[in-house]
Design a protein around this motif. Structure first.
Motif, short mmCIF file in Angstrom:
data_model
loop_
_atom_site.label_atom_id
_atom_site.label_comp_id
_atom_site.label_asym_id
_atom_site.label_seq_id
_atom_site.Cartn_x
_atom_site.Cartn_y
_atom_site.Cartn_z
N MET A 17 61.15 62.88 89.15
CA MET A 17 60.52 61.51 89.61
C MET A 17 60.12 60.81 88.29
O MET A 17 60.22 59.51 88.34
CB MET A 17 59.17 61.85 90.33
CG MET A 17 59.42 62.67 91.93
SD MET A 17 57.97 62.99 92.54
CE MET A 17 57.23 61.60 92.49
N ALA A 18 59.49 61.56 87.27
CA ALA A 18 59.36 60.66 85.87
C ALA A 18 60.75 59.87 85.66
O ALA A 18 60.65 58.78 84.99
CB ALA A 18 58.75 61.54 85.17
N ILE A 19 61.81 60.60 85.59
CA ILE A 19 62.96 60.10 84.80
C ILE A 19 63.67 58.97 85.79
O ILE A 19 63.89 57.76 85.27
CB ILE A 19 64.13 61.07 84.81
CG1 ILE A 19 63.53 62.11 83.78
CG2 ILE A 19 65.30 60.50 84.32
CD1 ILE A 19 64.48 63.23 83.56
N ASP A 20 63.37 59.07 87.00
CA ASP A 20 63.88 57.90 88.05
C ASP A 20 62.95 56.81 87.99
O ASP A 20 63.48 55.75 88.28
CB ASP A 20 63.99 58.70 89.56
CG ASP A 20 65.19 59.73 89.67
OD1 ASP A 20 66.03 59.75 88.80
OD2 ASP A 20 64.92 60.51 90.70
N SER A 21 61.59 57.14 87.78
CA SER A 21 60.65 55.94 87.74
C SER A 21 61.05 55.00 86.51
O SER A 21 60.40 53.94 86.22
CB SER A 21 59.39 56.29 87.60
OG SER A 21 59.13 57.16 86.60
N MET A 22 61.94 55.70 85.36
CA MET A 22 61.87 54.87 84.12
C MET A 22 62.85 53.79 84.17
O MET A 22 63.83 53.74 85.00
CB MET A 22 62.26 55.97 82.99
CG MET A 22 61.37 56.89 82.61
SD MET A 22 61.83 58.00 81.31
CE MET A 22 62.31 56.95 80.00
N ASP A 23 62.79 52.59 83.22
CA ASP A 23 63.39 51.52 83.37
C ASP A 23 64.81 51.75 82.86
O ASP A 23 64.92 52.35 81.79
CB ASP A 23 62.76 50.24 82.36
CG ASP A 23 63.68 48.90 82.65
OD1 ASP A 23 64.81 49.12 83.42
OD2 ASP A 23 63.17 48.23 82.09
#
Length: 249
Positions: free
Chosen positions: A32-38
């Motif tokens: 989830m943290a990686i997918d939320s990155m620009d």
């Protein structure tokens, strides 16, 4: 120091909170943290909201090894074509060349020129500042590195500098400029002596267009400052120490 007074302070973080803060993140949380990155930015000091990437950070020179048969060369040329189409970077054909063994038949060299469109060259050549050669070391192979150091010295020679300023330039600018290359590719000792001789000429300066008298040899000047030297090590000693350090690590 007596820290008994800390026992009377209230705990602001409970045992459950401490467990949540110190546990390893789950796979779903990382995803989830990686997918939320620009996708158009890289990680900054805090891991997020980094600057936008607008330059490809890599060496602009590559050395490719392949067989001399038609299939291998055609496959390499197709991969280079895909690279140019996908990344938008074009290969400079004027600077690109191929090298074969000195005993390779001329017919094969003509075929390679026809298949690649590149010119043929020979050893030695320079790659990322290092001379690439075949056979034993020659002083002429390292002349370009020596010229860079001499050009740097020539740029400072005409300026009014104190002996301490010259010593600082020698230790932190001139010596460090080519030391990493010499560690990667040990040059002939003669090349090192020639550069150190120029260091001595730079330190003692010139008078009426002539090199001033050297009141001390470079070996004596390379002693630590506590022993009356400049604190700059001899090139050969620095290279050996760095090689031993890399081998020990």
């Amino acid at each position: 120091m007596n820290l008994d007074f800390i026992r009377g302070c209230d705990n602001l973080v409970s045992t459950e909170d401490n467990h949540l803060l110190t546990r390893y993140p789950a796979t779903e949380e990382i995803k989830m943290a990686i997918d939320s990155m620009d996708p158009n930015s890289c990680a900054g000091p805090n891991g997020f909201n980094g600057p936008q990437i607008n330059h490809l950070s890599c060496a602009d020179d590559f050395v490719l090894f392949t067989s001399a048969d038609k299939f291998s060369i055609k496959l390499m040329m197709n991969l280079l074509g895909l690279y140019q189409n996908d990344f938008g970077q074009e290969i400079n054909n004027d600077k690109t060349f191929f090298i074969t063994h000195s005993k390779t038949n001329r017919i094969y060299n003509k075929r390679i020129r026809r298949w690649t469109g590149y010119k043929q060259s020979s050893f030695p050549f320079t790659y990322l500042g290092c001379p690439i050669y075949s056979g034993r070391k020659r002083i002429s192979y390292f002349s370009d590195i020596s010229k860079k150091v001499l050009n740097k010295i020539a740029g400072w020679q005409g300026r009014f500098l104190s002996p301490g300023g010259k010593a600082t330039i020698i230790k932190h600018v001139l010596q460090s400029q080519s030391l990493h290359i010499f560690v990667a590719l040990m040059p002939p000792v003669t090349s090192l002596y020639e550069i150190e001789m120029q260091f001595g000429n730079f330190f003692w300066g010139e008078k009426d267009g002539k090199i001033s008298y050297h009141w001390s040899s470079w070996d004596n000047m390379s002693y630590p400052t506590k022993e009356g030297g400049l604190g700059s090590r001899v090139y050969l000693t620095s290279i050996i120490l760095l090689l031993l350090k890399d081998g020990g690590d």
